[in-house]
Design an enzyme around this catalytic site. Structure first.
Site, short mmCIF file in Angstrom:
data_model
loop_
_atom_site.label_atom_id
_atom_site.label_comp_id
_atom_site.label_asym_id
_atom_site.label_seq_id
_atom_site.Cartn_x
_atom_site.Cartn_y
_atom_site.Cartn_z
N GLU A 14 -40.71 -16.02 -75.74
CA GLU A 14 -40.58 -16.55 -74.38
C GLU A 14 -41.34 -17.86 -74.24
OE1 GLU A 14 -38.22 -16.28 -72.08
OE2 GLU A 14 -38.63 -14.13 -72.04
N ASP A 17 -38.52 -21.71 -76.72
CA ASP A 17 -37.27 -22.40 -77.11
C ASP A 17 -37.29 -23.89 -76.82
OD1 ASP A 17 -36.76 -22.16 -74.34
OD2 ASP A 17 -34.60 -22.01 -74.66
N SER A 46 -15.25 -19.82 -56.38
CA SER A 46 -16.16 -18.75 -56.80
C SER A 46 -15.93 -17.53 -55.93
CB SER A 46 -17.62 -19.18 -56.68
OG SER A 46 -18.46 -18.04 -56.73
N GLY A 96 -30.74 -14.25 -61.15
CA GLY A 96 -32.20 -14.22 -60.97
C GLY A 96 -32.91 -13.08 -61.68
N GLY A 98 -32.98 -12.85 -64.94
CA GLY A 98 -33.38 -13.32 -66.27
C GLY A 98 -32.30 -13.11 -67.32
N SER A 100 -29.58 -15.12 -67.48
CA SER A 100 -29.00 -16.44 -67.71
C SER A 100 -27.54 -16.58 -67.29
CB SER A 100 -29.15 -16.83 -69.17
OG SER A 100 -29.05 -18.22 -69.27
N GLU A 134 -26.56 -28.72 -68.06
CA GLU A 134 -27.70 -28.21 -67.28
C GLU A 134 -28.86 -29.21 -67.26
OE1 GLU A 134 -30.11 -24.13 -66.41
OE2 GLU A 134 -28.21 -24.10 -67.45
N ASP A 146 -30.13 -20.13 -74.36
CA ASP A 146 -29.18 -19.42 -73.48
C ASP A 146 -27.74 -19.76 -73.82
OD1 ASP A 146 -31.54 -18.65 -72.38
OD2 ASP A 146 -31.30 -19.73 -70.50
N TYR A 196 -42.28 -24.10 -64.07
CA TYR A 196 -41.57 -24.16 -65.35
C TYR A 196 -41.66 -25.58 -65.90
CZ TYR A 196 -37.73 -24.00 -68.74
OH TYR A 196 -36.98 -24.09 -69.89
#
Length: 350
Positions: A14, A17, A46, A96, A98, A100, A134, A146, A196
């Protein structure tokens, strides 16, 4: 034409990456489903958000459509001509937790466009296109794990990935007698994106201070030249990389006891050295520690909320689930969400 791209869970590794480190993720059986067809103008729909957005040309709107638009922009930057299409998406991936969901959406879009227009883009290039969407379009400085996992995922296997060289190895994920669950803390602290990016800056500071180009050149001895926060961050990255290597070995040997211990120590490091856990995820991990049949647990994802991965003997987790829900509700007034996780193949047509 329809495609689906999986979410992923990272067993261990964790915040490594984006530091040229090692990771050990696998693709999970929750997906973004996407259909693509020709159109007069760009139309993105969507089902989950219950929204349709139309545009003449690709533009940034600071909403979910940016993940799709960003991928199209990445193709065009490479000289591919993407004429207007209608893209409809739906997903059973929890947001949310985790897993991805954003990378799954990017990869589904990239693969669908490549196939629909006959671009036949190689797998690794799809990964890079999705990640670029991204980083450059959406503006999140993510690593490559991811998107890589959503493309290269393989059922019943984890991917041991070296994020520096992008060399990878499939490691059998033989879970007979064991299970992996994801506990969603159901909280997401506002700090998450700012902290982050701050962690990324701190890691860059470490390299500057040590005059190194990559974390792969940093050694235990180098830690002596650092102090305070920077030392803590560097120590986490170095030790987490070692834990990934040990975890790969443990998986190959079917040694889930050792793997579980490594998960617990990863969490401690994320809590004390990298300082990205939070009261809620700490509570879940502490609660599970020492319970019968629970081998290991740690927070997953960027931190400050999100999910906790739990490795246990089959059936053991189910026995204590209700107690955990009660204790957590009593402490925080929030309900936990649970997901039993199985492995999956990467992006594919359906």
């Amino acid at each position: 034409m329809k495609v689906k791209a999986p979410g992923r869970i990272n067993i261990i590794g964790e915040h490594t990456d984006y530091n040229d480190g090692y990771v050990l993720p696998f693709a999970v059986n929750r997906y973004v489903f996407l259909s693509i067809e020709g159109s007069e103008r760009f139309i993105f729909h969507s089902e989950n958000v219950n929204e349709t957005v139309e545009m003449e040309k690709i533009e940034k709107l600071n909403k979910w459509t940016d993940y799709i638009s960003g991928v199209i922009a990445s193709f065009e930057k490479r000289g591919y001509r993407v004429s207007p299409v209608k893209i409809s998406v739906s997903s059973n991936l929890p947001i949310g937790a985790g897993l991805s969901s954003s990378a799954a959406l990017e990869v589904a879009t990239a693969y669908a466009i490549s196939e629909y227009f006959g671009f036949n883009v190689p797998k690794l290039e799809l990964v890079k296109i999705a990640r670029e969407a991204e980083v450059e379009f959406v503006g999140v400085r993510c690593g490559i794990m991811d998107q890589f996992t959503a493309v290269f995922g393989k059922k019943d296997h984890a991917i041991f990935l070296d994020t520096m060289t992008l060399e990878y190895e499939y490691v059998p994920l033989k879970l007979e007698g064991y299970e992996i669950n994801l506990v969603d803390s159901n909280v997401k602290h506002e700090l998450s994106s700012s902290e982050y990016n701050r962690r990324r800056q701190e890691c860059e500071e470490v390299l500057k201070t040590l005059e190194k180009k990559s974390f792969r050149e940093v050694t235990k001895e180098d830690l002596e030249r650092l102090s305070g926060t920077l030392r803590k961050r560097a120590q986490h990255v170095l030790e987490e990389n070692e834990r990934v290597l040990k975890s790969v070995q443990a998986l190959k040997e079917g040694d889930f006891e050792t793997l579980g211990k490594l998960l617990f120590s990863s969490h401690e490091s994320l809590r004390d050295l990298y300082e990205v856990s939070c009261e809620e995820t700490d509570f879940i991990v502490d609660y599970l520690r020492g319970k019968e049949g629970i081998l290991g647990a740690r927070m997953v994802g960027g931190g400050f909320g999100g999910g906790v991965i739990v490795l246990s003997k089959k059936g053991a987790f189910g026995k204590i689930k209700e107690e955990l829900v009660e204790s957590y509700r009593k402490r925080f007034g929030i309900d936990l969400i649970f997901h039993e996780i199985e492995s999956s193949d990467g992006v594919q047509k359906i």
